[in-house]
Design a protein around this motif. Structure first.
Motif, mmCIF file in Angstrom:
data_model
loop_
_atom_site.group_PDB
_atom_site.id
_atom_site.type_symbol
_atom_site.label_atom_id
_atom_site.label_comp_id
_atom_site.label_asym_id
_atom_site.label_seq_id
_atom_site.Cartn_x
_atom_site.Cartn_y
_atom_site.Cartn_z
ATOM 1 N N LEU A 36 43.752 32.309 44.158
ATOM 2 C CA LEU A 36 44.734 33.391 44.093
ATOM 3 C C LEU A 36 44.155 34.626 43.419
ATOM 4 O O LEU A 36 43.353 34.523 42.489
ATOM 5 C CB LEU A 36 45.980 32.936 43.341
ATOM 6 C CG LEU A 36 46.866 31.872 44.006
ATOM 7 C CD1 LEU A 36 48.095 31.603 43.135
ATOM 8 C CD2 LEU A 36 47.290 32.296 45.408
ATOM 9 N N VAL A 37 44.587 35.797 43.901
ATOM 10 C CA VAL A 37 44.255 37.070 43.265
ATOM 11 C C VAL A 37 45.531 37.564 42.587
ATOM 12 O O VAL A 37 46.605 37.583 43.198
ATOM 13 C CB VAL A 37 43.770 38.112 44.297
ATOM 14 C CG1 VAL A 37 43.376 39.416 43.606
ATOM 15 C CG2 VAL A 37 42.593 37.559 45.103
ATOM 16 N N GLN A 48 33.543 40.189 37.045
ATOM 17 C CA GLN A 48 33.099 40.907 35.846
ATOM 18 C C GLN A 48 32.664 39.949 34.738
ATOM 19 O O GLN A 48 32.170 40.379 33.705
ATOM 20 C CB GLN A 48 34.225 41.817 35.353
ATOM 21 C CG GLN A 48 34.675 42.842 36.388
ATOM 22 C CD GLN A 48 33.549 43.768 36.837
ATOM 23 O OE1 GLN A 48 33.051 44.571 36.051
ATOM 24 N NE2 GLN A 48 33.133 43.652 38.102
ATOM 25 N N GLU A 49 32.867 38.663 34.976
ATOM 26 C CA GLU A 49 32.363 37.622 34.082
ATOM 27 C C GLU A 49 31.666 36.573 34.944
ATOM 28 O O GLU A 49 31.854 36.555 36.162
ATOM 29 C CB GLU A 49 33.514 36.956 33.301
ATOM 30 C CG GLU A 49 34.221 37.869 32.332
ATOM 31 C CD GLU A 49 35.374 37.169 31.615
ATOM 32 O OE1 GLU A 49 35.555 35.946 31.823
ATOM 33 O OE2 GLU A 49 36.090 37.847 30.862
ATOM 34 N N SER A 63 39.413 49.327 41.692
ATOM 35 C CA SER A 63 40.621 48.678 41.161
ATOM 36 C C SER A 63 40.270 47.398 40.407
ATOM 37 O O SER A 63 39.402 46.622 40.839
ATOM 38 C CB SER A 63 41.589 48.331 42.301
ATOM 39 O OG SER A 63 42.092 49.488 42.909
ATOM 40 N N ASP A 64 40.941 47.170 39.289
ATOM 41 C CA ASP A 64 40.759 45.941 38.525
ATOM 42 C C ASP A 64 41.714 44.876 39.048
ATOM 43 O O ASP A 64 42.926 45.111 39.147
ATOM 44 C CB ASP A 64 41.043 46.190 37.036
ATOM 45 C CG ASP A 64 39.997 47.087 36.394
ATOM 46 O OD1 ASP A 64 38.796 46.870 36.660
ATOM 47 O OD2 ASP A 64 40.379 48.013 35.650
ATOM 48 N N ILE A 65 41.174 43.729 39.394
ATOM 49 C CA ILE A 65 41.984 42.597 39.845
ATOM 50 C C ILE A 65 41.513 41.366 39.072
ATOM 51 O O ILE A 65 40.515 41.423 38.334
ATOM 52 C CB ILE A 65 41.855 42.358 41.372
ATOM 53 C CG1 ILE A 65 40.388 42.126 41.767
ATOM 54 C CG2 ILE A 65 42.447 43.539 42.151
ATOM 55 C CD1 ILE A 65 40.178 41.766 43.241
ATOM 56 N N PHE A 66 42.206 40.261 39.243
ATOM 57 C CA PHE A 66 41.848 39.040 38.533
ATOM 58 C C PHE A 66 41.885 37.867 39.510
ATOM 59 O O PHE A 66 42.790 37.765 40.337
ATOM 60 C CB PHE A 66 42.825 38.782 37.377
ATOM 61 C CG PHE A 66 42.796 39.872 36.329
ATOM 62 C CD1 PHE A 66 42.032 39.732 35.176
ATOM 63 C CD2 PHE A 66 43.522 41.052 36.511
ATOM 64 C CE1 PHE A 66 41.988 40.738 34.221
ATOM 65 C CE2 PHE A 66 43.482 42.062 35.564
ATOM 66 C CZ PHE A 66 42.712 41.913 34.416
ATOM 67 N N VAL A 97 40.327 35.469 35.754
ATOM 68 C CA VAL A 97 39.000 36.027 35.471
ATOM 69 C C VAL A 97 38.906 37.439 36.073
ATOM 70 O O VAL A 97 39.202 37.633 37.252
ATOM 71 C CB VAL A 97 37.892 35.122 36.053
ATOM 72 C CG1 VAL A 97 36.514 35.645 35.656
ATOM 73 C CG2 VAL A 97 38.075 33.673 35.584
ATOM 74 N N PRO A 98 38.501 38.427 35.275
ATOM 75 C CA PRO A 98 38.474 39.803 35.771
ATOM 76 C C PRO A 98 37.446 40.027 36.879
ATOM 77 O O PRO A 98 36.352 39.455 36.864
ATOM 78 C CB PRO A 98 38.127 40.629 34.536
ATOM 79 C CG PRO A 98 37.523 39.679 33.577
ATOM 80 C CD PRO A 98 38.107 38.339 33.862
#
Length: 359
Positions: free
Chosen positions: A299-300, A289-290, A338-341, A349-350
Motif C-alpha cells: 500500500l501507498v 528514502q530509507e 511528492s512525498d509518499i510512504f 517508509v518514506p
C-alpha cells in the motif's frame, strides 16, 4: 509445462528453471545482479521464446489493427515497428504488444506469453467484421534478445545486415549465422540497447551457440527472467499483469503517447473523456528514502496514513543501490518530488515520486 527449444541448453548451463506463463523458463544463471550489470556494461542474451507471435495479413489487416489497438498503424512504413496496446472495451488493457509492418498487407505481432490465447481470442472477435487472415505462429517461432552496449558488435559478426544503421524500433529480415529469414529488430526490454531476433524453432540451438561464441570477447553471459525484470524496471517500462492490466487505462499508465485519437478504435470515446477530464490516479516512479525494498501490492499512504495507492512493481535497483518502484497514486500525490510512504510490514517508509527512467 511447455519448454522452449533451448531448455536443455539452459539446464546444462546451470540455470535455475521456474514455471512462467506455462513454460519452464530460466530465472537466473550466475545471479541476478551479475546478469544485470553484464547487460548494462557488456552484452547478455535472453531466451524469450515463450513470447507469442501472430501474423495478420490481407487488404483489411491494417484496418483491423487500427481498430483493436491504440496506436496509429498508418504511421508505420515497411521495416518499422510500433509499441501499442489492446483496449478491452471496458477501459482496461488486454495486453501491450509490438506491431511490425512486414509488407503493405502483412503485419507481425509480438504479444506477452501469458496472454497468447487471450489476445488471439480478443483480436479474432473483432476480425469477424474485418476478415483479415490471422496466423498464430507462437509454437513455431523462437526469440532471442541480445542486449547491452556490445550487442551490435556481437551480432554484427554473424550477419551482413548493417546493424549500426538500423534505427530504434526498425527491423530487417536477413541471414544470421547462416540461418535465413531471421527477423532482426532494434528493440528490447532492458533499456541498454540491442536487438531481438525471431526465427524458426529448429534453428534455436545453432543461433544461441553462434551468439555466445561471437560475444565471448565482450564477456557475454546468458541472462534470465529475474534480471530482465530489474533491467526493465530501472527504465520504467511497464510489465503486463503488474503495472498494466484489464483494470488500468493507458492514460492512467502514462501511455497517452501510444493512444492516438486521430482514428477510430476500441474505447476511443472513454479514453478521450479521460484525457479531457483527467484521471483520478496515475502510474508514477518512486525512490525509497530509507533502505527498504518495495514489492508488488504494498500500500501507498500519505503522511497521515491514508491509503492513496498501491505499488505495482518494486525492487532494489542494482545500479542505484536503493529501492525503486512503480505505483498507481491518487493525482493529488503524483507530482515529481511528492512525498509518499510505502507500507512495509506495518511501517510507513518514506519515498519520493521521481521522474522515470530511474537510470
Amino acid at each position: 509445462m511447455k519448454r522452449t527449444p533451448l531448455f536443455d541448453k539452459h539446464v546444462s548451463l546451470g540455470a535455475k528453471m521456474v514455471p512462467f506463463a506455462g513454460f519452464e523458463m530460466p530465472v537466473q544463471y550466475a545471479g541476478v545482479t551479475q546478469e544485470h550489470f553484464v547487460v548494462r556494461e557488456k552484452v547478455g542474451v535472453f531466451d524469450v521464446s515463450h513470447m507469442g507471435q501472430f501474423f495478420v495479413e490481407g487488404s483489411t489487416a491494417k484496418d483491423l489493427l487500427q481498430y483493436v489497438g491504440t496506436n496509429n498503424v498508418d504511421t508505420l512504413e515497411n521495416g518499422k515497428a510500433q509499441y501499442t496496446c489492446l483496449p478491452n472495451g471496458n477501459g482496461g488493457i488486454v495486453d501491450d504488444l509490438i506491431v511490425y509492418k512486414m509488407a503493405d498487407e502483412k503485419y507481425f505481432l509480438v504479444v506477452n506469453a501469458s496472454n497468447i490465447e487471450k489476445d488471439w481470442n480478443h483480436i479474432s472477435k473483432y476480425n469477424e467484421k474485418f476478415g483479415a487472415k490471422m496466423t498464430n505462429a507462437s509454437d513455431e517461432m523462437s526469440l532471442l534478445a541480445i542486449q547491452g552496449p556490445k550487442a551490435t558488435e556481437t551480432l554484427q559478426k554473424l550477419t551482413d545486415v548493417n546493424l549500426s544503421e538500423m534505427p530504434y524500433y526498425h527491423f530487417s529480415v536477413g541471414t544470421v549465422a547462416g540461418v535465413a529469414d531471421v527477423i532482426i529488430s532494434n528493440t528490447g526490454y532492458t533499456g541498454s540497447g540491442g536487438f531481438e531476433i525471431y526465427f524458426k524453432n529448429e534453428d534455436a540451438v545453432k543461433l544461441w551457440d553462434a551468439i555466445i561464441e561471437a560475444g565471448e570477447e565482450f564477456g557475454i553471459e546468458p541472462c534470465g527472467l529475474a534480471s530482465r525484470d530489474t533491467l526493465r524496471l530501472e527504465k520504467g517500462f511497464c510489465l503486463y499483469g503488474n503495472d498494466i492490466d484489464d483494470t488500468t487505462s493507458p492514460l492512467e499508465a502514462g501511455l497517452g503517447w501510444i493512444t492516438k485519437f486521430d482514428k477510430d478504435f476500441v474505447d476511443k470515446e472513454r479514453f478521450a473523456k479521460q484525457k479531457e477530464e483527467g484521471v483520478t490516479r496515475k502510474l508514477v516512479g518512486f525512490e525509497m528514502q530509507e533502505r527498504a525494498i518495495p514489492r508488488h501490492d504494498y500500500l501507498v499512504v500519505d503522511a497521515e496514513g491514508n491509503e492513496i495507492g498501491k505499488v505495482t512493481s518494486g525492487t532494489m535497483s542494482p545500479m542505484k543501490g536503493i529501492g525503486i518502484g512503480l505505483a498507481y497514486v491518487a493525482t493529488a500525490h503524483n507530482k515529481i518530488g511528492s512525498d509518499i510512504f510505502i507500507q512495509i510490514r506495518n511501517k510507513n517508509v518514506p519515498a519520493k515520486v521521481v521522474k522515470t527512467p530511474f537510470v
